[in-house]
Design an enzyme around this catalytic site. Structure first.
Site, short mmCIF file in Angstrom:
data_model
loop_
_atom_site.label_atom_id
_atom_site.label_comp_id
_atom_site.label_asym_id
_atom_site.label_seq_id
_atom_site.Cartn_x
_atom_site.Cartn_y
_atom_site.Cartn_z
N GLU A 139 0.83 -1.20 0.00
CA GLU A 139 0.00 0.00 0.00
C GLU A 139 0.87 1.26 0.00
O GLU A 139 0.57 2.24 -0.69
CB GLU A 139 -0.94 0.01 1.22
CG GLU A 139 -1.85 1.22 1.22
CD GLU A 139 -2.69 1.35 2.48
OE1 GLU A 139 -2.99 2.48 2.87
OE2 GLU A 139 -3.05 0.30 3.07
N CYS A 213 -8.51 3.05 7.99
CA CYS A 213 -9.83 2.59 7.53
C CYS A 213 -10.72 2.18 8.70
O CYS A 213 -10.26 1.80 9.77
CB CYS A 213 -9.68 1.48 6.50
SG CYS A 213 -9.75 -0.19 7.14
N SER A 242 -0.62 -6.40 7.43
CA SER A 242 -0.33 -5.29 8.34
C SER A 242 -1.39 -5.14 9.41
O SER A 242 -1.09 -5.01 10.60
CB SER A 242 -0.21 -3.98 7.54
OG SER A 242 -0.05 -2.87 8.40
#
Length: 336
Positions: A139, A213, A242
């Protein structure tokens, strides 16, 4: 007279099951994208990087005809779909796919795409962008790759913030700065980094809405509710996930030093389960519920279990499939 040994009674065990746990909306969308592509176009379907960080999920999709690669140059010239993983990709990847006329489908989580757009907007407004995240995570690689080289500075911890300087070695205190974050970080660790950024650079521009998130936050909050109440806690997830790693760290920080990250039941270290009376179980956002059930069954073989669900919030987030895979009024989507 026949001697009959007394039946062994299993010790009692309270299983505190975190809710929410497991798949988030972005993961469901990404997995569904691969399965829908396989259903519409048939195998093979190529996927750049693991669609989500869970070995069980990846192996299941391989059996259905998905082929996983790390880079596009591993894919032969083909008309088969090529799907980008939920973690997002640098801009160079879709550019290469376009140059090779690949049928590319972007399954990047919309919340990661939001971070990409924020970084681009800050850059257009003349800000130097600071990215809070873990070096090398897909990411982070994808977010860094949205802007020209050097336009984004990566910080991983508070010490990195204190060392911040521009390319000339000059401190950034007088620069126009903005920051974004990786979506799967520890809420508490990230807050410390953000607080330090704001203290050092009072005019730094924050995200309009928190980048971490909803699923990461919710799963961490559920762990906080039970970590101090249990003798052990299991996080179901892959070592390269993660958000799963962060759940284990949160559990340990909240008082449960006997915390394990396991992919499935066969990974449980039973030597650390002697004498336990309560255990917490959660699952990272890319871990399927079937693995949680498998682990509960493994404990049921050794203990007389009672399962208590500890719910902190109800999730109802939904992300539609990538446009190329959405149903249309007449027939299947056309091959682009």
């Amino acid at each position: 007279m026949t001697f009959q040994a007394p039946a062994m009674t299993k010790p009692p065990l309270l299983v505190m099951l975190c809710a929410p746990r497991g798949f988030c909306a972005g993961v469901i969308r990404a997995i569904d994208a691969v399965e829908q592509a396989l259903s519409i176009y048939g195998p093979p379907v190529y996927v750049r990087h693991e669609i989500v960080h869970n070995k069980y999920v990846v192996e299941s999709l391989k059996k259905k005809g998905a082929i996983f690669v790390e880079e596009l140059d591993e894919i032969p010239d083909t008309e088969a779909p090529v799907i980008f993983s939920a973690h997002g990709v640098p801009k160079s990847v879709p550019a290469e796919a376009s140059q090779r006329k690949m049928f590319a489908i972007d399954a990047t989580c919309p919340l990661v795409t939001k971070v990409h757009r924020e970084a681009e907007l800050h850059h257009r407004r003349g800000h130097r962008v600071i990215l809070v995240g873990h070096a090398g995570h897909p990411e982070v690689v994808g977010t860094l790759g949205q802007l020209p080289q050097g336009a984004v500075i990566l910080v991983e911890n508070i010490e990195d913030v204190h060392r911040l300087a521009d390319a000339r070695g000059t401190e950034l205190s007088q620069s126009s700065l903005a920051f974004v974050t990786q979506t799967t970080l520890s809420v508490d660790d990230t807050q410390g980094i953000v607080d330090t950024l704001k203290l050092r650079f009072p005019t730094i521009v924050s995200p309009h809405k928190e980048d971490i998130c909803y699923a990461t936050t919710n799963r961490q909050e559920a762990v906080k509710q039970i970590a101090h109440k249990v003798d052990a806690l299991l996080v179901v997830g892959s070592a390269n996930s993660s958000n799963s790693q962060r759940l284990k760290e949160v559990s340990e920080r909240e008082g449960c030093k006997n915390s394990q990250l396991v992919l499935r039941a066969s990974d449980i270290d039973w030597t650390h389960m002697d004498g336990i009376r309560t255990i917490g179980i959660t699952a990272g956002a890319s871990a399927p519920e079937v693995l949680v059930e498998e682990i509960i069954d493994a404990f049921a073989e050794k203990y007389t279990i009672e399962v208590e669900t500890v719910a902190t919030v109800q999730e109802n987030m939904f992300f539609p499939l990538p446009r190329e895979l959405r149903p249309v009024t007449q027939g299947a989507p056309a091959l682009a």
